[in-house]
Design a protein around this motif. Structure first.
Motif, PDB file in Angstrom:
ATOM      1  N   ASP A  44     -85.897 -48.381  54.804  1.00 24.14           N
ATOM      2  CA  ASP A  44     -85.346 -47.407  55.759  1.00 24.14           C
ATOM      3  C   ASP A  44     -85.972 -46.035  55.584  1.00 24.14           C
ATOM      4  O   ASP A  44     -85.304 -45.011  55.687  1.00 24.14           O
ATOM      5  N   GLU A  56     -93.886 -53.162  54.846  1.00 22.14           N
ATOM      6  CA  GLU A  56     -92.966 -52.908  53.736  1.00 22.14           C
ATOM      7  C   GLU A  56     -93.520 -53.550  52.470  1.00 22.14           C
ATOM      8  O   GLU A  56     -93.299 -54.730  52.203  1.00 22.14           O
ATOM      9  N   ALA A 344     -80.698 -41.123  55.265  1.00 17.69           N
ATOM     10  CA  ALA A 344     -79.297 -41.550  55.353  1.00 17.69           C
ATOM     11  C   ALA A 344     -78.421 -40.908  54.293  1.00 17.69           C
ATOM     12  O   ALA A 344     -77.241 -40.650  54.532  1.00 17.69           O
TER      13      ALA A 344
END
Length: 362
Positions: A44, A56, A344
């Motif tokens: 993320d 990734e 986040a």
């Protein structure tokens, strides 16, 4: 001097690193019509929301690097701790800008100081430290004062220890406490302010620099950058010339950040170089027609460099941790440009965004 290789619209740029700098590079590339692929192990990461594709994987994953090279027309990076061998392996298949030699110069503080000295630039006094005994000898040479740093992987004040009026007894066990890794002791410099220059060099060797910014730090983290800096024209020109010397010495392509200490007489000491877009250049996003992120994409894509002139005075401030919660209040200000990074979790010491206050030039 290399021949300029201009990427056509629709070409793909690889970015190693998916943090906020990778995010903003991907945004700038999209504005110029390019696609981006980010190599980043964090699922993320901030850049995942702005790139066209996210691989990734670890930065040194051989299969991922091969996949990135096959899919991209040029590769760049957003942070200076990219494994040098990974960058060199990519270079065998696709152009890599800035060149891996810039990583070599910046990743090890001793190598960095040696490089700057060889380029004719002044630095703080320094000594390599690989034992408590070498630390004691270095401190004695520096009158008991200095900043001990890990030579590799330190940033934002991490991996550092300050000594004031220290003696041999103060060095016992320090090398082990610092991880038993190669260290460097830097002597104190009696400076009046800290400045930085963001400069760019194109594939054809053309160089342009933005106005120097005056920086303030707290606990090793950049807090604000103010433009114009409180320096005279001669000091500003010397800073630009020093940045140019670094760019030429490295046969560099892209944007670089060069940090300086300004002495009482206006003379400059180079503190460090960052072979990438730089936090102290975020103000260009709000106060210049061509911000540092677009400038970097222009350089690595073989496009003409953009004008670096300011249309406003400004102060850029980082939002650290929970400070990002002030975003709604900040947006009430009419002459403020806000940029949040999409992270986040707001942890202490984590850069969550920045804002720039503008005011008209006199």
């Amino acid at each position: 001097m290399r021949r300029r290789m201009t990427l056509p619209a629709g070409a793909t740029i690889g970015i190693i690193g998916g943090g906020q700098l990778g995010r903003m590079l991907a945004m700038a590339a999209a504005r110029l019509g390019y696609r981006t692929i980010v190599l980043e192990p964090q699922a993320d990461c901030p850049a995942a929301a702005t790139c066209n594709r996210h691989i990734e994987a670890a930065y040194d994953d051989a299969a991922a690097l091969e996949e990135l090279a096959r899919a991209c027309d040029v590769v760049t990076y957003e942070f200076e701790n990219v494994p040098v061998e990974a960058a060199r392996s990519l270079e065998n298949a696709v152009p890599v800008f800035p060149p891996p030699a810039a990583l070599d110069a910046a990743q090890d503080r001793l190598a960095e100081k040696d490089f700057l000295t060889a380029a004719g630039l002044a630095t703080a006094p320094y000594r390599a430290v690989d034992s408590d005994g070498e630390l004691a000898a270095a401190l004695e040479a520096f009158c008991g004062n200095g900043v001990l740093k890990t030579r590799r992987l330190g940033y934002d004040g991490k991996g550092q220890r300050v000594f004031r009026n220290a003696g041999a007894a103060d060095t016992e066990g320090v090398f082990a406490d610092m991880g038993g890794v190669p260290l460097i002791l830097e002597g104190f410099v009696a400076f009046e302010r800290e400045i930085s220059v963001i400069a760019a060099r194109g594939q054809d060797g053309a160089i342009l620099a933005y106005d120097p910014a005056e920086n303030t730090h707290r606990e090793g983290i950049l807090r604000s950058s103010t433009v114009p800096a409180g320096i005279g024209p001669a000091t500003a020109n010397a800073a630009r010339e020093a940045a140019s010397a670094v760019l030429h010495a490295l046969d560099y392509v892209g944007v670089i950040g060069v940090e300086f200490f300004v002495l009482g007489d206006g003379a400059l000491i180079v503190n460090e170089i960052a072979p990438r877009v730089h936090n102290s250049g975020h103000w260009t996003e709000a106060a210049c027609h061509v911000p540092q992120f677009e400038q970097h994409i222009r350089a690595i894509a073989g496009l003409p460099l953009g004008a670096t002139a300011r249309h406003s005075h400004c102060v850029m401030e980082n939002l650290i941790g929970d400070e990002a919660l002030a975003a709604p209040r900040l947006l009430e200000e009419p002459n403020l440009v806000l940029h949040l990074y999409g992270k986040a979790e707001a942890r202490p010491g984590r850069k969550m965004g920045h804002f720039t206050r503008l005011k008209p030039k006199d």
